[in-house]
Design an enzyme around this catalytic site. Structure first.
Site, mmCIF file in Angstrom:
data_model
loop_
_atom_site.group_PDB
_atom_site.id
_atom_site.type_symbol
_atom_site.label_atom_id
_atom_site.label_comp_id
_atom_site.label_asym_id
_atom_site.label_seq_id
_atom_site.Cartn_x
_atom_site.Cartn_y
_atom_site.Cartn_z
ATOM 1 N N HIS A 181 0.888 -1.389 -0.008
ATOM 2 C CA HIS A 181 0.039 0.070 0.251
ATOM 3 C C HIS A 181 1.029 1.330 0.037
ATOM 4 C CE1 HIS A 181 -3.336 2.463 0.327
ATOM 5 N NE2 HIS A 181 -3.885 2.028 1.293
ATOM 6 N N HIS A 184 -3.271 6.910 -0.745
ATOM 7 C CA HIS A 184 -4.061 7.247 0.112
ATOM 8 C C HIS A 184 -3.607 8.059 1.373
ATOM 9 C CE1 HIS A 184 -6.785 4.225 -2.111
ATOM 10 N NE2 HIS A 184 -6.596 5.278 -2.955
ATOM 11 N N TYR A 186 -1.103 7.213 3.277
ATOM 12 C CA TYR A 186 -0.566 6.256 4.379
ATOM 13 C C TYR A 186 0.779 6.308 4.133
ATOM 14 C CZ TYR A 186 -5.456 5.459 4.987
ATOM 15 O OH TYR A 186 -6.872 5.441 5.162
#
Length: 359
Positions: A181, A184, A186
């Site tokens: 990931h 977004h 993060y």
């Protein structure tokens, strides 16, 4: 044959169709105790329904590589063996339906330690299972969020190791595809963007320094992830800022580097790293970012963002804008979306014997 229902092979894994489910947090795990971060009955029912509905690949929601890497105390994690055992129930069922099980490995960075969205999503203190968020720089996401602790170089190296450990556990849990990931807002996205990364050491400043952490994570995960299994990377292709943010040009440049480091597919989203920005949403609004990566680099891509109709998804693939589509909200509304789309487009999809009357 419909392009949407053609199988797709990456390395040694064949996904039966191009209807994929992206990671979508359920915020439904226990926040503490021996089962903290482990999937339970809700997670099993949620993912099992989409597999029975014909979805080709299901990427399980953002799963934290460490307790402090959770977005909320109620997030899934994969930092211990109890969690691994609980995931096996899900991966086993998905495989029984012909669905490829994937998992997104994540660290929330400065956006960690928040309440569940339906309870307002506010930052949580220690009295409500919260903790001190970590980030590349001591900059809060917005006025509501606390100032995070800036990671030391030794702590950065430790987080890289956590991603590798999580990948080992994911394989043991039965997952066939892992996704890192990097989107977004993060932790990895925070390092990539000059909007959130103000470091002056080897992990900040220049483009080359800002991508260093992400590439170290990719290399560490690829080193323990089998050669025959695909590794994805999710990216926010733009911060949607006019100045001082991560851009589509950066994404194209980085995609080529990720491909050289062993990433097999880029899952292209946008936004999430800057508060208060205006995003021009609409049907397929993020598809052009995926299409540009696919055209300008050797990297395969999956497109996401308000893809809702079968003909719309088919056109994206037929036009060469993406290699697969990820349907989020639509699969929440309709777990059997793939089966319905197959009827509309003349494609074939797995249907459980128990549901043969629905064909």
């Amino acid at each position: 044959m419909s392009a949407l229902f053609e199988p797709y092979t990456l390395r040694e894994v064949t996904i039966p169709n191009r209807v994929w489910m992206p990671p979508m947090c359920q915020y439904s795990a226990a926040p503490e105790g021996p089962s903290a971060g482990a999937p339970g009955d809700w997670h099993f029912a949620h993912y099992a329904a989409r597999a029975a509905g014909g979805t080709g690949l299901i990427i399980v929601e953002a799963t934290a590589v460490s307790p402090e890497g959770r977005i909320s105390p109620y997030d899934l994690g994969i930092w211990n063996d109890t969690q691994v055992e609980a995931f096996r129930r899900i991966t086993g069922f998905l495989k029984s339906q012909g669905t490829v099980p994937g998992i997104q490995l994540a660290h929330a960075g400065r956006k960690a330690s928040t309440e569940r969205p339906w309870n307002g999503g506010a930052p949580l203190g220690a009295e409500a299972h919260g903790w001190q968020p970590l980030a590349p720089s001591a900059l809060s996401f917005d006025d509501r969020h606390p100032v995070p602790a800036e990671l030391t170089v030794d702590e950065i190296h430790a987080v890289v190791g956590r991603f590798a450990d999580a990948a080992r556990r994911a394989l043991d849990a039965g997952f066939e595809i892992a996704e890192i990931h990097g989107a977004h807002g993060y932790l990895i996205n925070e390092f990539l963007s000059p909007h959130s990364n103000r470091r002056t050491d080897a992990y900040g400043g220049s483009y080359e320094n800002r991508v260093r952490f992400a590439l170290e994570v990719v290399d560490a995960v690829r080193a323990v992830w089998p050669d025959g299994n695909p590794l994805f990377f999710r990216i926010s292709a733009t911060d949607w800022l006019e100045n001082g943010g991560w851009t589509a040009d950066d994404t194209v440049r980085f995609a080529a580097e990720l491909h050289a480091h062993g990433i097999d597919l880029l899952d292209v989203s946008t936004g999430g790293n800057a508060s208060g920005v205006s995003v021009p949403t609409g049907p397929g609004y993020q598809v052009p970012f995926a299409a540009r990566v696919r055209t300008e680099t050797p990297m395969p891509v999956a497109a996401v963002g308000l893809i809702t109709e079968a003909e719309q998804a088919e056109k994206i693939l037929a036009n060469g804008e993406a290699d697969a589509v990820l349907l989020g909200r639509e699969l929440l509304r309709d777990p059997a979306w793939a089966r319905r789309a197959a009827r509309e487009l003349g494609g074939a999809v797995h249907v459980p014997d128990q549901y043969h009357r629905s064909v």
